[in-house]
Design a protein around this motif. Structure first.
Motif, mmCIF file in Angstrom:
data_model
loop_
_atom_site.group_PDB
_atom_site.id
_atom_site.type_symbol
_atom_site.label_atom_id
_atom_site.label_comp_id
_atom_site.label_asym_id
_atom_site.label_seq_id
_atom_site.Cartn_x
_atom_site.Cartn_y
_atom_site.Cartn_z
ATOM 1 N N MET A 1 12.846 0.606 0.135
ATOM 2 C CA MET A 1 12.077 -0.355 -0.628
ATOM 3 C C MET A 1 11.127 0.407 -1.543
ATOM 4 N N ASN A 2 11.018 -0.036 -2.774
ATOM 5 C CA ASN A 2 10.036 0.522 -3.707
ATOM 6 C C ASN A 2 8.738 -0.254 -3.529
ATOM 7 N N ILE A 3 7.696 0.431 -3.090
ATOM 8 C CA ILE A 3 6.416 -0.207 -2.793
ATOM 9 C C ILE A 3 5.383 0.246 -3.812
ATOM 10 N N CYS A 4 4.913 -0.695 -4.616
ATOM 11 C CA CYS A 4 3.842 -0.421 -5.568
ATOM 12 C C CYS A 4 2.518 -0.459 -4.821
ATOM 13 N N VAL A 5 1.697 0.543 -5.047
ATOM 14 C CA VAL A 5 0.387 0.590 -4.408
ATOM 15 C C VAL A 5 -0.690 0.687 -5.480
ATOM 16 N N PHE A 6 -1.610 -0.273 -5.440
ATOM 17 C CA PHE A 6 -2.785 -0.247 -6.306
ATOM 18 C C PHE A 6 -3.928 0.303 -5.481
ATOM 19 N N LEU A 7 -4.628 1.321 -6.016
ATOM 20 C CA LEU A 7 -5.702 1.966 -5.273
ATOM 21 C C LEU A 7 -6.515 2.840 -6.204
ATOM 22 N N SER A 8 -7.578 3.379 -5.671
ATOM 23 C CA SER A 8 -8.523 4.167 -6.448
ATOM 24 C C SER A 8 -8.049 5.602 -6.675
ATOM 25 N N ALA A 9 -8.461 6.153 -7.802
ATOM 26 C CA ALA A 9 -8.257 7.583 -8.067
ATOM 27 C C ALA A 9 -9.528 8.360 -7.738
ATOM 28 N N ALA A 10 -10.520 7.682 -7.150
ATOM 29 C CA ALA A 10 -11.785 8.334 -6.801
ATOM 30 C C ALA A 10 -11.682 9.024 -5.440
ATOM 31 N N ASP A 11 -12.478 10.064 -5.253
ATOM 32 C CA ASP A 11 -12.590 10.714 -3.953
ATOM 33 C C ASP A 11 -13.461 9.828 -3.071
ATOM 34 N N LEU A 12 -12.940 9.479 -1.905
ATOM 35 C CA LEU A 12 -13.626 8.532 -1.031
ATOM 36 C C LEU A 12 -13.831 9.115 0.364
ATOM 37 N N GLU A 13 -14.622 8.416 1.155
ATOM 38 C CA GLU A 13 -14.932 8.825 2.520
ATOM 39 C C GLU A 13 -13.720 8.678 3.427
ATOM 40 N N GLU A 14 -13.766 9.353 4.559
ATOM 41 C CA GLU A 14 -12.684 9.332 5.542
ATOM 42 C C GLU A 14 -12.363 7.911 6.018
ATOM 43 N N ARG A 15 -13.338 7.025 6.040
ATOM 44 C CA ARG A 15 -13.053 5.656 6.492
ATOM 45 C C ARG A 15 -12.037 4.971 5.583
ATOM 46 N N TYR A 16 -11.880 5.466 4.353
ATOM 47 C CA TYR A 16 -10.847 4.960 3.444
ATOM 48 C C TYR A 16 -9.640 5.884 3.385
ATOM 49 N N THR A 17 -9.873 7.195 3.383
ATOM 50 C CA THR A 17 -8.749 8.124 3.263
ATOM 51 C C THR A 17 -7.891 8.168 4.524
ATOM 52 N N GLY A 18 -8.498 8.017 5.693
ATOM 53 C CA GLY A 18 -7.723 8.038 6.944
ATOM 54 C C GLY A 18 -6.669 6.938 6.997
ATOM 55 N N PRO A 19 -7.058 5.671 6.831
ATOM 56 C CA PRO A 19 -6.055 4.604 6.832
ATOM 57 C C PRO A 19 -5.044 4.735 5.683
ATOM 58 N N ALA A 20 -5.485 5.222 4.530
ATOM 59 C CA ALA A 20 -4.563 5.420 3.405
ATOM 60 C C ALA A 20 -3.519 6.479 3.768
ATOM 61 N N ARG A 21 -3.955 7.541 4.419
ATOM 62 C CA ARG A 21 -3.049 8.607 4.855
ATOM 63 C C ARG A 21 -2.057 8.061 5.894
ATOM 64 N N ASP A 22 -2.556 7.249 6.817
ATOM 65 C CA ASP A 22 -1.682 6.640 7.829
ATOM 66 C C ASP A 22 -0.635 5.741 7.168
ATOM 67 N N PHE A 23 -1.068 4.933 6.220
ATOM 68 C CA PHE A 23 -0.157 4.062 5.481
ATOM 69 C C PHE A 23 0.909 4.902 4.772
ATOM 70 N N ALA A 24 0.490 5.964 4.100
ATOM 71 C CA ALA A 24 1.419 6.823 3.365
ATOM 72 C C ALA A 24 2.472 7.419 4.289
ATOM 73 N N GLY A 25 2.059 7.847 5.467
ATOM 74 C CA GLY A 25 3.007 8.400 6.432
ATOM 75 C C GLY A 25 4.060 7.385 6.833
ATOM 76 N N LEU A 26 3.649 6.147 7.005
ATOM 77 C CA LEU A 26 4.593 5.082 7.361
ATOM 78 C C LEU A 26 5.556 4.785 6.212
ATOM 79 N N VAL A 27 5.058 4.839 5.000
ATOM 80 C CA VAL A 27 5.913 4.612 3.831
ATOM 81 C C VAL A 27 7.000 5.685 3.775
ATOM 82 N N GLY A 28 6.609 6.943 3.865
ATOM 83 C CA GLY A 28 7.571 8.032 3.800
ATOM 84 C C GLY A 28 8.545 8.034 4.961
ATOM 85 N N LYS A 29 8.031 7.884 6.189
ATOM 86 C CA LYS A 29 8.902 7.877 7.376
ATOM 87 C C LYS A 29 9.867 6.706 7.354
ATOM 88 N N GLY A 30 9.466 5.617 6.703
ATOM 89 C CA GLY A 30 10.338 4.444 6.607
ATOM 90 C C GLY A 30 11.403 4.587 5.533
#
Length: 174
Positions: A1-30
């Protein structure tokens, strides 16, 4: 599946980067493809790095004014003339839309895809990942729009709200 993701290009705190990283891993593994704004900075970089590291493909749709920030190792990179063309191409190249934490550009993108879906111009699932309550205010406003009669169809037909990255993929894959 091609998944479009809208998100920030700003450097953010771990409370945002951690879940984003987890999401990305699921996208790739899927075995999915990330279709994103093409930037190699901030949260966009975190997600692209995570998708790449977990075996997913990267399709970047950047814009001329941000050409210098475009990721060089994407499987495909398209540079559009302007932001309107970029948004249209992001949507046309995807089968689903996921919204992560972002600023005004992200808000512009999500409201446009919601408006297009409201008018039946696409029927793609839209999922808003509400990391750390980031979108609580937007969700409240959207619910008010629904309650006060500003939406011609139920909000749940327009967008799905997810609390965790796994919930996003579970919804899209169901």
């Amino acid at each position: 599946m091609n998944i479009c993701v809208f998100l920030s290009a700003a450097d953010l705190e771990e409370r945002y980067t951690g879940p984003a990283r987890d999401f990305a891993g699921l996208v790739g593994k899927g075995g999915h493809t990330l279709v994103w704004g093409g930037s190699d900075s901030g949260l966009m970089k975190v997600v692209a790095d995570g998708v790449r590291a977990s075996g997913g493909r990267l399709v970047g749709i950047s814009v001329e004014l941000l050409r210098d920030a475009a990721r060089e190792d994407a499987d495909e990179m398209v540079i559009t003339a302007d932001l309107a063309e970029r948004k249209a191409l992001l949507l046309s190249r995807s089968e689903a839309v996921v919204v992560l934490a972002g600023g005004l550009g992200t808000l512009d993108e999500v409201t446009e895809v919601l408006e297009l879906k409201k008018h039946g111009l696409h029927h793609k699932p839209i999922v808003l990942l509400n990391t750390d309550g980031f979108y609580d205010g937007l969700i409240l406003q959207l619910r008010r729009m629904e309650d006060d009669g500003f939406l011609p169809l139920p909000l749940d037909d327009l967008v799905h709200f997810a609390a965790a990255p796994a919930d996003v993929l579970a919804y899209l894959e169901s």
